[in-house]
Scaffold this motif. Structure first.
Motif, short mmCIF file in Angstrom:
data_model
loop_
_atom_site.label_atom_id
_atom_site.label_comp_id
_atom_site.label_asym_id
_atom_site.label_seq_id
_atom_site.Cartn_x
_atom_site.Cartn_y
_atom_site.Cartn_z
N THR A 131 0.90 -1.10 0.14
CA THR A 131 0.00 0.14 -0.05
C THR A 131 0.95 1.00 -0.01
O THR A 131 1.69 1.57 1.02
CB THR A 131 -0.94 0.08 1.11
OG1 THR A 131 -1.69 -1.30 1.24
CG2 THR A 131 -1.95 1.21 1.23
N VAL A 132 0.97 2.09 -1.07
CA VAL A 132 1.47 3.35 -1.19
C VAL A 132 0.61 4.52 -0.66
O VAL A 132 0.99 5.08 0.30
CB VAL A 132 1.71 3.54 -2.57
CG1 VAL A 132 2.61 5.17 -2.46
CG2 VAL A 132 2.67 2.60 -3.11
N THR A 133 -0.60 4.57 -1.03
CA THR A 133 -1.65 5.36 -0.46
C THR A 133 -2.94 4.53 -0.40
O THR A 133 -3.20 3.63 -0.95
CB THR A 133 -1.68 6.54 -1.42
OG1 THR A 133 -2.40 6.35 -2.59
CG2 THR A 133 -0.36 7.33 -1.67
N THR A 134 -3.89 5.35 0.03
CA THR A 134 -5.33 4.82 -0.05
C THR A 134 -5.85 4.52 -1.41
O THR A 134 -6.97 3.65 -1.65
CB THR A 134 -6.30 5.58 0.70
OG1 THR A 134 -6.51 6.86 0.14
CG2 THR A 134 -5.88 5.71 2.42
N TRP A 135 -5.47 4.98 -2.31
CA TRP A 135 -5.66 5.13 -3.67
C TRP A 135 -4.96 4.16 -4.56
O TRP A 135 -5.15 3.95 -5.82
CB TRP A 135 -6.22 6.30 -4.40
CG TRP A 135 -5.10 7.37 -4.22
CD1 TRP A 135 -4.92 8.19 -3.38
CD2 TRP A 135 -4.09 7.71 -5.31
NE1 TRP A 135 -3.91 9.02 -3.44
CE2 TRP A 135 -3.31 8.45 -4.83
CE3 TRP A 135 -3.89 6.91 -6.61
CZ2 TRP A 135 -2.13 8.88 -5.60
CZ3 TRP A 135 -2.56 7.32 -7.33
CH2 TRP A 135 -1.97 8.34 -6.87
N TRP A 136 -3.58 3.98 -4.21
CA TRP A 136 -2.74 3.17 -5.02
C TRP A 136 -2.32 2.01 -4.14
O TRP A 136 -1.30 2.17 -3.29
CB TRP A 136 -1.47 4.18 -5.12
CG TRP A 136 -0.53 3.52 -6.28
CD1 TRP A 136 -0.76 2.08 -7.02
CD2 TRP A 136 0.64 3.96 -6.60
NE1 TRP A 136 0.45 1.95 -7.61
CE2 TRP A 136 1.33 2.84 -7.31
CE3 TRP A 136 1.45 5.01 -5.96
CZ2 TRP A 136 2.65 3.14 -7.85
CZ3 TRP A 136 2.70 5.36 -6.57
CH2 TRP A 136 3.38 4.43 -7.39
N LYS A 137 -2.44 0.66 -4.38
CA LYS A 137 -1.99 -0.24 -3.76
C LYS A 137 -2.44 -1.65 -4.57
O LYS A 137 -2.66 -1.64 -5.69
CB LYS A 137 -2.92 -0.57 -2.22
CG LYS A 137 -4.45 -0.51 -2.66
CD LYS A 137 -5.28 -0.52 -1.20
CE LYS A 137 -6.84 -0.29 -1.31
NZ LYS A 137 -7.26 -0.17 -0.04
N PHE A 152 -10.16 1.97 -10.33
CA PHE A 152 -9.94 1.05 -11.35
C PHE A 152 -8.85 -0.17 -10.86
O PHE A 152 -7.81 0.43 -10.56
CB PHE A 152 -9.17 1.78 -12.65
CG PHE A 152 -10.07 2.84 -13.19
CD1 PHE A 152 -11.14 2.39 -13.98
CD2 PHE A 152 -9.86 4.20 -12.77
CE1 PHE A 152 -11.84 3.58 -14.59
CE2 PHE A 152 -10.56 5.03 -13.43
CZ PHE A 152 -11.75 4.77 -14.27
N ASN A 153 -9.39 -1.14 -11.15
CA ASN A 153 -8.58 -2.57 -10.67
C ASN A 153 -8.38 -3.51 -11.81
O ASN A 153 -9.41 -3.77 -12.67
CB ASN A 153 -9.31 -3.45 -9.59
CG ASN A 153 -9.49 -2.40 -8.09
OD1 ASN A 153 -8.98 -1.14 -8.19
ND2 ASN A 153 -10.39 -2.80 -7.30
N LEU A 154 -7.26 -4.04 -11.77
CA LEU A 154 -6.89 -5.35 -12.76
C LEU A 154 -6.44 -6.46 -12.01
O LEU A 154 -5.41 -6.21 -11.23
CB LEU A 154 -5.77 -4.61 -13.60
CG LEU A 154 -5.29 -5.57 -14.57
CD1 LEU A 154 -6.35 -6.31 -15.46
CD2 LEU A 154 -4.15 -5.13 -15.24
N ASP A 155 -7.05 -7.54 -12.07
CA ASP A 155 -6.48 -8.81 -11.66
C ASP A 155 -6.03 -9.75 -12.83
O ASP A 155 -6.71 -9.76 -13.72
CB ASP A 155 -7.66 -9.49 -11.19
CG ASP A 155 -8.16 -8.85 -9.89
OD1 ASP A 155 -7.37 -8.37 -8.86
OD2 ASP A 155 -9.53 -8.41 -9.74
N LEU A 156 -4.93 -10.37 -12.46
CA LEU A 156 -4.20 -11.31 -13.52
C LEU A 156 -3.91 -12.43 -12.67
O LEU A 156 -3.31 -12.36 -11.65
CB LEU A 156 -2.82 -10.72 -14.26
CG LEU A 156 -3.21 -9.37 -15.14
CD1 LEU A 156 -1.68 -8.90 -15.53
CD2 LEU A 156 -3.93 -9.70 -16.15
#
Length: 395
Positions: free
Chosen positions: A335-341, A364-368
């Motif tokens: 976790t970098v910030t609440t919106w970037w993790k 926006f979320n991406l799962d691979l």
């Protein structure tokens, strides 16, 4: 696309329409009604984690521990890489021969199936999924969850064992903590499910491919709906803060159990959306199974944290064995910030490795993820490697 090429994809078209066929194919794959890429990346071991929207189907007791709401909208696709190669070769045959060359076309399809003996190709699509969870409750709507499995084999003659599931699901869940528990926290939850299933299971021969009218028959199409429920528990024991147990206290161990499809009523009733005639069978049922799991948290360090998980799944399923039932995984959070993790994951599912990652940037979320299904018998494991992605809007 030509007529013959279209017939090859008739299974996919039929699924969208809710079609199905009599259970004539042989498949030893354990089909899970719902799968989340996050769980799959960590070996599909998620019973004692269940701390996001997918708790509705993995363990509804997790909703009792939510502190805020979450809305997730997503599209997902998963498949074996060689499935597209098989389709391309199939299309080439269709283009190469016309209706006056049926014998040559049949021979070409025969050689294609023989060349792929032992291979199992799969495709799973969900064009839209919607989840809304809040503390103690949640609702999920999955309009279409479409799975195709094609196994190349030779019993009487070269054929493709084709199994198709097409599920439409509405789930409603509620959860709470049990009162008066002194030794830790015990949560319970239940998810009620309405599932309408289309099911097709049939060996398709080279002759069937050449004569498209034999691939799908109206009288073979099965559909039905069921109403069932999953019941789950989560227990986090209260450990002493001194002595030996204080070390385990840092890991915050949690144990989970889910009884899935507790009624196991099957798909005996039909809305007759496809076949208006009398039902000639029912789709494969949702089996009553028990999943057990445990979770252990890592101590947080800088921007990293995570957990280790161990599940035993599908106890009671007719295709269960311990090789297929044991699931192990590890998840690493950053976790970098609440919106970037994001998250990194590895694990073992049905004795085969899994790996996945998630990146979250605002909503926006991406799962691979890469995982494998065991498509072999109870005594002979066979790996069918799958790669999947999911695009999410998460509020």
């Amino acid at each position: 696309m030509s007529k013959r090429g279209f017939l090859f994809l008739a299974g996919l078209t039929a699924m969208i329409s809710g079609t199905s066929a009599q259970a004539e194919s042989i498949s030893t794959t354990i089909h899970h009604h719902y799968q989340a890429p996050r769980a799959l990346g960590m070996g599909d071991a998620f019973v004692a984690v269940a701390n996001d929207y997918s708790a509705i189907f993995y363990n509804p007791a997790g909703l009792a521990r939510r502190e805020d709401g979450q809305i997730n909208l997503s599209i997902s696709a998963a498949g074996t890489p060689k499935a597209m190669d098989f389709y391309n070769e199939f299309s080439d045959i269709d283009k190469r021969y016309d209706s006056t060359q049926e014998q040559q076309k049949t021979q070409a399809y025969l050689e294609l199936i023989e060349k792929n003996y032992g291979e199992v190709y799969s495709l799973r699509l969900s064009p839209m999924e919607g989840f809304w969870v809040r503390p103690n409750w949640g609702v999920a709507l999955i309009p279409a969850d479409i799975s195709i499995e094609m196994a190349m084999h030779q019993l009487v003659g070269p054929a493709v064992n084709t199994t198709v599931y097409a599920d439409t699901t509405l789930g409603l869940a509620y959860a709470d903590d049990m009162k008066g528990i002194e030794n830790g926290r015990l949560s319970w939850g239940v998810t009620g499910k309405f599932v309408n299933r289309g099911f097709y299971s049939k060996p398709i021969s080279a002759t069937d491919f050449a004569d498209g009218s034999e691939i799908l028959k109206k009288e073979d199409m099965l559909e039905g709906y069921t109403i069932d429920a999953d019941v789950g528990l989560l227990w986090t024991p209260e450990l002493p803060d001194s002595g030996f147990w204080s070390v385990l206290r840092l890991a915050r161990p949690t144990f989970g159990m889910v009884v899935r499809n507790i009624a196991e009523t099957g798909f005996g009733s039909s809305l007759k959306l496809l076949n208006k005639e009398k039902m000639n069978g029912t789709p494969e049922k949702l089996y009553r199974v028990v999943d057990l799991g445990t979770r252990w948290e890592y101590p947080s360090a800088w921007i990293f944290g995570g957990r280790g998980v161990l599940d035993v799944r599908d106890l009671g399923h007719p295709d269960f064995n311990w090789r297929k039932g044991v699931h192990i995984g590890f998840e690493f959070d950053w976790t970098v910030t609440t919106w970037w993790k994001g998250h990194y994951r590895v694990g073992l599912k049905e004795s085969f490795w899994t790996a996945g990652l998630s990146a979250e940037l605002g909503i926006f979320n991406l799962d691979l993820v890469s995982y494998a299904n065991d498509v072999g018998t109870k005594n002979t494991p066979i790996e069918s490697r799958v790669y999947a992605t999911r695009l999410n809007l998460d509020f």
